[in-house]
Design an enzyme around this catalytic site. Structure first.
Site, short mmCIF file in Angstrom:
data_model
loop_
_atom_site.label_atom_id
_atom_site.label_comp_id
_atom_site.label_asym_id
_atom_site.label_seq_id
_atom_site.Cartn_x
_atom_site.Cartn_y
_atom_site.Cartn_z
N ASN A 9 0.87 -1.17 0.00
CA ASN A 9 0.00 0.00 0.00
C ASN A 9 0.91 1.23 0.00
O ASN A 9 1.50 1.57 1.02
CB ASN A 9 -0.88 -0.04 1.25
CG ASN A 9 -1.74 1.22 1.40
OD1 ASN A 9 -1.75 2.08 0.51
ND2 ASN A 9 -2.43 1.32 2.52
N TRP A 10 1.01 1.85 -1.16
CA TRP A 10 1.95 2.98 -1.31
C TRP A 10 1.41 4.27 -0.70
O TRP A 10 2.11 5.29 -0.68
CB TRP A 10 2.29 3.19 -2.78
CG TRP A 10 3.07 2.06 -3.40
CD1 TRP A 10 3.42 0.87 -2.82
CD2 TRP A 10 3.61 2.02 -4.74
NE1 TRP A 10 4.13 0.09 -3.71
CE2 TRP A 10 4.26 0.77 -4.90
CE3 TRP A 10 3.60 2.92 -5.82
CZ2 TRP A 10 4.89 0.41 -6.09
CZ3 TRP A 10 4.23 2.54 -6.99
CH2 TRP A 10 4.87 1.31 -7.12
N LYS A 11 0.16 4.25 -0.27
CA LYS A 11 -0.48 5.43 0.35
C LYS A 11 -0.27 6.66 -0.53
O LYS A 11 -0.26 6.54 -1.74
CB LYS A 11 0.04 5.61 1.79
CG LYS A 11 -0.16 4.32 2.61
CD LYS A 11 0.00 4.49 4.09
CE LYS A 11 -0.24 3.15 4.79
NZ LYS A 11 -0.21 3.24 6.23
N HIS A 95 -9.59 1.21 4.71
CA HIS A 95 -8.35 1.36 5.48
C HIS A 95 -8.60 2.28 6.67
O HIS A 95 -9.40 3.23 6.58
CB HIS A 95 -7.25 1.94 4.58
CG HIS A 95 -5.89 1.87 5.19
ND1 HIS A 95 -5.47 2.78 6.14
CD2 HIS A 95 -4.89 0.98 5.04
CE1 HIS A 95 -4.24 2.44 6.52
NE2 HIS A 95 -3.87 1.36 5.88
N GLU A 97 -6.97 4.63 7.83
CA GLU A 97 -6.72 6.06 7.55
C GLU A 97 -7.94 6.68 6.88
O GLU A 97 -8.23 7.87 7.10
CB GLU A 97 -5.45 6.21 6.71
CG GLU A 97 -4.20 5.95 7.56
CD GLU A 97 -3.02 5.36 6.82
OE1 GLU A 97 -3.00 5.40 5.57
OE2 GLU A 97 -2.12 4.84 7.49
N GLU A 167 -5.56 -4.99 10.43
CA GLU A 167 -4.55 -3.96 10.64
C GLU A 167 -4.84 -3.23 11.96
O GLU A 167 -5.64 -2.29 11.98
CB GLU A 167 -4.59 -2.94 9.49
CG GLU A 167 -4.24 -3.52 8.15
CD GLU A 167 -3.60 -2.49 7.22
OE1 GLU A 167 -2.57 -2.80 6.63
OE2 GLU A 167 -4.13 -1.37 7.12
N GLY A 173 2.49 2.18 10.92
CA GLY A 173 3.45 3.27 10.83
C GLY A 173 4.16 3.57 12.14
O GLY A 173 4.81 4.61 12.27
N SER A 213 3.39 -2.30 10.39
CA SER A 213 4.83 -2.42 10.62
C SER A 213 5.41 -3.77 10.20
O SER A 213 6.27 -4.32 10.89
CB SER A 213 5.16 -2.10 12.09
OG SER A 213 4.78 -0.77 12.40
N GLY A 234 2.85 -1.16 4.38
CA GLY A 234 2.88 0.27 4.10
C GLY A 234 4.30 0.73 3.85
O GLY A 234 4.86 0.54 2.77
N GLY A 235 4.93 1.31 4.87
CA GLY A 235 6.25 1.92 4.74
C GLY A 235 7.28 1.07 4.02
O GLY A 235 8.00 1.56 3.14
P1 13P Z 1 2.98 0.29 7.82
O1 13P Z 1 3.49 -0.99 7.18
O2 13P Z 1 3.73 1.51 7.37
O3 13P Z 1 2.84 0.15 9.28
O4 13P Z 1 1.48 0.50 7.22
C1 13P Z 1 0.58 -0.53 7.27
C2 13P Z 1 -0.60 -0.17 6.46
O5 13P Z 1 -1.33 0.74 6.80
C3 13P Z 1 -0.85 -0.94 5.24
O6 13P Z 1 -2.11 -0.67 4.72
#
Ligand code: 13P
Length: 251
Positions: A9-11, A95, A97, A167, A173, A213, A234-235
């Site tokens: 997920n490149w956000k 998600h 977010e 999640e 994050g 994470s 994510g990251g």
């Molecule tokens: P991180 O891997 O940066 O914690 O993010 C997880 C995420 O929100 C994937 O959708």
């Protein structure tokens, strides 16, 4: 045996040049890699560019959201058909977010899942508790409530095309992943919920990803758990080396 699925997920990261570079690097490092399904979920603006890079590989494309209407006067929104048109096979829905910053609810998420399935997109539906909810001992209650709302009105056939991502919000994050045991506890509950609401067959088939994470160093331990079928990253999906190492460590 469920095939692992690793989704990045490149956000809200990567301009077109950066996205093409990242997708090309991942493609180059994962040539003929078939032991996991690998999905890249970039921003809407670079879906086409990334599709052009990966369309001749086994990598698959996903979006990060959609709107439930097919078309119309909905300024700023993107429809399921438009995502199909860009080459998407998957779409992340609900998600945390989006729930937090854009006020998405289980009801709107439910409509989005329906709309995705209607055009043959595979939804990756996110659930998970906040730190406050976990500390209050409400993790299972929260997940149950989310699952009930998100999947209201669906049948077995629909559910066979769904992926669920657990999640925990406190792990996103933060660099503080859920332990394998904490993840397994939530995943086992989700699978039991699917058995009760749908069928054992769906529960055996559906993939439940862990997100929060995920790094090359912790993916193996998480995937060792019986009910953890992959990861939503994510990251660590924003760099070729860390994402590729996660995929390679997933087998
Ligand atoms: P991180 O891997 O940066 O914690 O993010 C997880 C995420 O929100 C994937 O959708």
């Amino acid at each position: 045996m469920r095939k692992p699925l690793i989704a990045g997920n490149w956000k809200m990261y990567k301009t077109s040049d950066q996205a093409v570079k990242l997708a090309s690097g991942i493609k180059g490092s994962l040539k003929s890699f078939e032991t996991a399904d690998v999905v890249l979920c970039p921003a809407f603006t670079v879906l086409n560019a990334v599709y052009n890079v990966i369309s001749d590989s086994s990598l698959q494309l996903g979006a990060q959201d959609l709107f439930w209407e097919k078309e119309g006067a909905f300024t700023g929104e993107v429809s399921p058909i438009m995502l199909k048109d860009c080459g998407c096979e998957y779409v992340i829905i609900g998600h945390s977010e989006r729930r937090k910053y854009f006020h998405e609810t289980d009801e709107t998420i439910n409509k989005k899942i329906k709309a995705a399935l209607d055009v043959g997109l595979k939804p990756i539906v996110c659930v998970g508790e906040t730190l406050e909810e976990r500390e209050a001992g409400k993790t299972i209650e929260v997940i149950k409530h989310q699952l009930t709302g998100c999947f209201a009105g669906f049948n077995i056939e629909d559910m066979l095309n769904v992926t669920i991502a657990y999640e925990p919000v406190w792990a996103i994050g933060t660099g503080k992943n859920a332990t394998a045991l904490q993840a397994e506890e939530a995943h086992r509950f989700i699978r039991t919920f699917i058995v009760e609401k749908f069928s054992q067959g769906v529960a055996n088939t559906i993939r439940i990803l862990y997100g929060g994470s995920v790094k090359p160093a912790n993916i193996k331990e998480l995937l060792n758990e019986k009910d953890v079928d992959g990861a939503l990253v994510g990251g660590a999906s924003l760099e070729v080396s860390s994402f590729v190492d996660i995929v390679k460590n997933s087998i």
